[in-house]
Write a protein that holds these residues in place. Structure first.
Motif, PDB file in Angstrom:
ATOM      1  N   ARG A   1       0.830  -1.202   0.000  1.00 26.48           N
ATOM      2  CA  ARG A   1       0.000   0.000   0.000  1.00 26.48           C
ATOM      3  C   ARG A   1       0.870   1.259   0.000  1.00 26.48           C
ATOM      4  O   ARG A   1       1.759   1.407   0.832  1.00 26.48           O
ATOM      5  N   HIS A   2       0.582   2.156  -0.911  1.00 25.50           N
ATOM      6  CA  HIS A   2       1.357   3.400  -1.032  1.00 25.50           C
ATOM      7  C   HIS A   2       0.720   4.481  -0.163  1.00 25.50           C
ATOM      8  O   HIS A   2      -0.509   4.609  -0.130  1.00 25.50           O
ATOM      9  N   PRO A   3       1.524   5.279   0.536  1.00 19.32           N
ATOM     10  CA  PRO A   3       0.958   6.337   1.393  1.00 19.32           C
ATOM     11  C   PRO A   3       0.219   7.419   0.609  1.00 19.32           C
ATOM     12  O   PRO A   3      -0.519   8.209   1.214  1.00 19.32           O
ATOM     13  N   ASP A   4       0.375   7.469  -0.706  1.00 22.42           N
ATOM     14  CA  ASP A   4      -0.371   8.431  -1.519  1.00 22.42           C
ATOM     15  C   ASP A   4      -1.813   7.993  -1.765  1.00 22.42           C
ATOM     16  O   ASP A   4      -2.597   8.756  -2.333  1.00 22.42           O
ATOM     17  N   MET A   5      -2.151   6.758  -1.354  1.00 20.18           N
ATOM     18  CA  MET A   5      -3.507   6.263  -1.587  1.00 20.18           C
ATOM     19  C   MET A   5      -4.438   6.709  -0.467  1.00 20.18           C
ATOM     20  O   MET A   5      -4.167   6.466   0.716  1.00 20.18           O
ATOM     21  N   PRO A   6      -5.564   7.352  -0.816  1.00 21.17           N
ATOM     22  CA  PRO A   6      -6.555   7.694   0.207  1.00 21.17           C
ATOM     23  C   PRO A   6      -7.194   6.421   0.775  1.00 21.17           C
ATOM     24  O   PRO A   6      -7.506   5.481   0.037  1.00 21.17           O
ATOM     25  N   ARG A   7      -7.386   6.404   2.070  1.00 19.91           N
ATOM     26  CA  ARG A   7      -7.947   5.222   2.730  1.00 19.91           C
ATOM     27  C   ARG A   7      -9.361   4.927   2.280  1.00 19.91           C
ATOM     28  O   ARG A   7      -9.801   3.772   2.291  1.00 19.91           O
ATOM     29  N   VAL A   8     -10.098   5.964   1.875  1.00 17.45           N
ATOM     30  CA  VAL A   8     -11.502   5.767   1.518  1.00 17.45           C
ATOM     31  C   VAL A   8     -11.649   4.839   0.314  1.00 17.45           C
ATOM     32  O   VAL A   8     -12.635   4.095   0.219  1.00 17.45           O
ATOM     33  N   ILE A   9     -10.687   4.828  -0.596  1.00 19.57           N
ATOM     34  CA  ILE A   9     -10.771   3.951  -1.758  1.00 19.57           C
ATOM     35  C   ILE A   9     -10.735   2.491  -1.312  1.00 19.57           C
ATOM     36  O   ILE A   9     -11.501   1.656  -1.798  1.00 19.57           O
TER      37      ILE A   9
ATOM     38  N   VAL B   1      -5.383   1.903  -8.316  1.00 22.45           N
ATOM     39  CA  VAL B   1      -4.587   1.903  -7.088  1.00 22.45           C
ATOM     40  C   VAL B   1      -3.124   2.200  -7.389  1.00 22.45           C
ATOM     41  O   VAL B   1      -2.551   1.663  -8.344  1.00 22.45           O
ATOM     42  N   LYS B   2      -2.527   3.032  -6.553  1.00 21.83           N
ATOM     43  CA  LYS B   2      -1.087   3.277  -6.602  1.00 21.83           C
ATOM     44  C   LYS B   2      -0.427   2.379  -5.566  1.00 21.83           C
ATOM     45  O   LYS B   2      -0.748   2.454  -4.377  1.00 21.83           O
ATOM     46  N   ASN B   3       0.467   1.512  -6.013  1.00 24.86           N
ATOM     47  CA  ASN B   3       1.123   0.565  -5.112  1.00 24.86           C
ATOM     48  C   ASN B   3       2.573   0.961  -4.855  1.00 24.86           C
ATOM     49  O   ASN B   3       3.196   1.670  -5.648  1.00 24.86           O
ATOM     50  N   LEU B   4       3.092   0.452  -3.754  1.00 25.76           N
ATOM     51  CA  LEU B   4       4.461   0.755  -3.312  1.00 25.76           C
ATOM     52  C   LEU B   4       5.337  -0.484  -3.423  1.00 25.76           C
ATOM     53  O   LEU B   4       5.078  -1.499  -2.780  1.00 25.76           O
ATOM     54  N   ALA B   5       6.370  -0.412  -4.246  1.00 26.80           N
ATOM     55  CA  ALA B   5       7.308  -1.519  -4.399  1.00 26.80           C
ATOM     56  C   ALA B   5       8.303  -1.544  -3.238  1.00 26.80           C
ATOM     57  O   ALA B   5       8.451  -0.569  -2.502  1.00 26.80           O
ATOM     58  N   LYS B   6       8.986  -2.646  -3.102  1.00 24.91           N
ATOM     59  CA  LYS B   6       9.985  -2.792  -2.040  1.00 24.91           C
ATOM     60  C   LYS B   6      11.079  -1.728  -2.167  1.00 24.91           C
ATOM     61  O   LYS B   6      11.619  -1.250  -1.167  1.00 24.91           O
ATOM     62  N   SER B   7      11.369  -1.319  -3.390  1.00 30.17           N
ATOM     63  CA  SER B   7      12.406  -0.326  -3.649  1.00 30.17           C
ATOM     64  C   SER B   7      12.005   1.077  -3.210  1.00 30.17           C
ATOM     65  O   SER B   7      12.846   1.970  -3.125  1.00 30.17           O
ATOM     66  N   GLY B   8      10.697   1.280  -2.951  1.00 30.11           N
ATOM     67  CA  GLY B   8      10.195   2.607  -2.631  1.00 30.11           C
ATOM     68  C   GLY B   8       9.584   3.309  -3.817  1.00 30.11           C
ATOM     69  O   GLY B   8       8.996   4.385  -3.689  1.00 30.11           O
ATOM     70  N   ARG B   9       9.716   2.686  -5.005  1.00 33.82           N
ATOM     71  CA  ARG B   9       9.100   3.238  -6.205  1.00 33.82           C
ATOM     72  C   ARG B   9       7.619   2.849  -6.251  1.00 33.82           C
ATOM     73  O   ARG B   9       7.153   2.037  -5.458  1.00 33.82           O
ATOM     74  N   PHE B  10       6.889   3.425  -7.213  1.00 30.93           N
ATOM     75  CA  PHE B  10       5.456   3.180  -7.286  1.00 30.93           C
ATOM     76  C   PHE B  10       5.075   2.548  -8.611  1.00 30.93           C
ATOM     77  O   PHE B  10       5.832   2.572  -9.584  1.00 30.93           O
ATOM     78  N   TYR B  11       3.881   1.981  -8.651  1.00 29.80           N
ATOM     79  CA  TYR B  11       3.275   1.524  -9.905  1.00 29.80           C
ATOM     80  C   TYR B  11       1.756   1.577  -9.758  1.00 29.80           C
ATOM     81  O   TYR B  11       1.209   1.290  -8.707  1.00 29.80           O
ATOM     82  N   TRP B  12       1.080   1.995 -10.824  1.00 29.92           N
ATOM     83  CA  TRP B  12      -0.368   2.139 -10.839  1.00 29.92           C
ATOM     84  C   TRP B  12      -1.005   0.939 -11.527  1.00 29.92           C
ATOM     85  O   TRP B  12      -0.521   0.466 -12.561  1.00 29.92           O
ATOM     86  N   VAL B  13      -2.139   0.483 -10.979  1.00 24.18           N
ATOM     87  CA  VAL B  13      -2.858  -0.637 -11.573  1.00 24.18           C
ATOM     88  C   VAL B  13      -4.363  -0.417 -11.437  1.00 24.18           C
ATOM     89  O   VAL B  13      -4.819   0.368 -10.604  1.00 24.18           O
ATOM     90  N   ILE B  14      -5.116  -1.137 -12.261  1.00 25.32           N
ATOM     91  CA  ILE B  14      -6.561  -1.238 -12.081  1.00 25.32           C
ATOM     92  C   ILE B  14      -6.864  -2.675 -11.676  1.00 25.32           C
ATOM     93  O   ILE B  14      -6.251  -3.620 -12.188  1.00 25.32           O
ATOM     94  N   THR B  15      -7.795  -2.844 -10.749  1.00 25.69           N
ATOM     95  CA  THR B  15      -8.033  -4.143 -10.136  1.00 25.69           C
ATOM     96  C   THR B  15      -9.238  -4.870 -10.733  1.00 25.69           C
ATOM     97  O   THR B  15     -10.155  -4.261 -11.268  1.00 25.69           O
ATOM     98  N   ASP B  16      -9.203  -6.180 -10.608  1.00 29.62           N
ATOM     99  CA  ASP B  16     -10.323  -7.049 -10.972  1.00 29.62           C
ATOM    100  C   ASP B  16     -10.263  -8.256 -10.044  1.00 29.62           C
ATOM    101  O   ASP B  16      -9.170  -8.769  -9.766  1.00 29.62           O
ATOM    102  N   PHE B  17     -11.396  -8.696  -9.540  1.00 27.60           N
ATOM    103  CA  PHE B  17     -11.388  -9.773  -8.552  1.00 27.60           C
ATOM    104  C   PHE B  17     -12.341 -10.900  -8.914  1.00 27.60           C
ATOM    105  O   PHE B  17     -13.397 -10.677  -9.513  1.00 27.60           O
ATOM    106  N   GLU B  18     -11.952 -12.111  -8.532  1.00 30.38           N
ATOM    107  CA  GLU B  18     -12.858 -13.248  -8.497  1.00 30.38           C
ATOM    108  C   GLU B  18     -12.968 -13.662  -7.032  1.00 30.38           C
ATOM    109  O   GLU B  18     -11.956 -13.710  -6.318  1.00 30.38           O
ATOM    110  N   ILE B  19     -14.175 -13.967  -6.610  1.00 29.00           N
ATOM    111  CA  ILE B  19     -14.429 -14.286  -5.209  1.00 29.00           C
ATOM    112  C   ILE B  19     -14.771 -15.760  -5.082  1.00 29.00           C
ATOM    113  O   ILE B  19     -15.655 -16.266  -5.778  1.00 29.00           O
ATOM    114  N   SER B  20     -14.048 -16.474  -4.208  1.00 30.59           N
ATOM    115  CA  SER B  20     -14.257 -17.904  -4.010  1.00 30.59           C
ATOM    116  C   SER B  20     -14.958 -18.154  -2.681  1.00 30.59           C
ATOM    117  O   SER B  20     -14.595 -17.566  -1.655  1.00 30.59           O
TER     118      SER B  20
END
Length: 213
Positions: free
Chosen positions: A63-71, A89-108
């Motif tokens: 989780r990246h600190p730039d992400m609002p909790r409400v999302i 979502v903006k994610n936080l890599a181990k290196s401290g860099r970021f990457y943006w993604v759009i999510t999709d889920f399957e629920i089991s």
């Protein structure tokens, strides 16, 4: 200090994007509480953690600190109710860099219809969509959370979407769709009027195409 803050505290935040193959799909599996049980090779490559470092960790390890909790609040409310939710979502890599993604889920679910796992698929988001629309909105939500708490961040998000006359998912779908049209990726697309009862199916079709499933 909670576990999430401890994990983030070990990393220096670097305002640079992770370099990765954005044609690939990032996949993970968590239990009902968001604990990672599987991460595919793309996930490992992009986030920078080894698979053994990810197993048994909460998914908010990235989780990246730039992400609002409400999302995340809205995302988890939907998932716990058995509803897929597409979030940017903006994610936080181990290196401290970021990457943006759009999510999709399957629920089991188990034999008692209880949710046991979430299978997450994530793809890259066009930079233009992020820079022009998502970053300004998320920065505003983050500022509100810092000043007035998540309750008012959520109220602002609701008002913002009411003004657009769209749900969050409809809003991001339209942003990506308009970007794709602008890039002339769908030159043979013909606009058509969709009656109200067809809108839900149209939305599912858009995201099935986006995530190739």
């Amino acid at each position: 200090m909670n576990q999430e803050n401890q994990l983030q505290g070990q990393r220096t935040i670097i305002d640079k994007e992770v370099s990765w193959d954005k044609t690939q799909v990032i996949m993970s599996k968590t239990n009902a509480f968001g604990i990672i049980e599987y991460a595919n090779e793309t996930f490992v490559d992009v986030c920078g953690y080894e698979d053994y470092e990810l197993m048994g960790q909460p998914h908010n390890i990235i989780r990246h600190p730039d992400m609002p909790r409400v999302i995340f609040k809205v995302l988890w409310e939907n998932l716990k109710n058995g509803k897929n939710f597409h979030a940017i979502v903006k994610n936080l890599a181990k290196s401290g860099r970021f990457y943006w993604v759009i999510t999709d889920f399957e629920i089991s679910r188990d034999e008692n219809d209880v949710i046991v796992n979430y299978f997450g698929r994530r793809q890259a988001v066009p930079q233009e969509v992020i820079a022009l629309h998502i970053e300004p909105l998320y920065k505003k939500l983050l500022q509100i959370e810092a000043a007035s708490g998540m309750e008012f961040s959520e109220k602002y998000l609701i008002g913002f979407l009411e003004e657009k006359k769209k749900s969050y998912v409809e809003y991001i779908k339209d942003l990506i769709f308009e970007h794709e049209r602008g890039q002339a990726k769908f030159t043979q697309y013909e606009e058509r009027v969709i009656v109200e009862e067809e809108e839900e199916e149209e939305e599912r079709g858009f995201f099935r195409r986006l995530f190739n499933r």
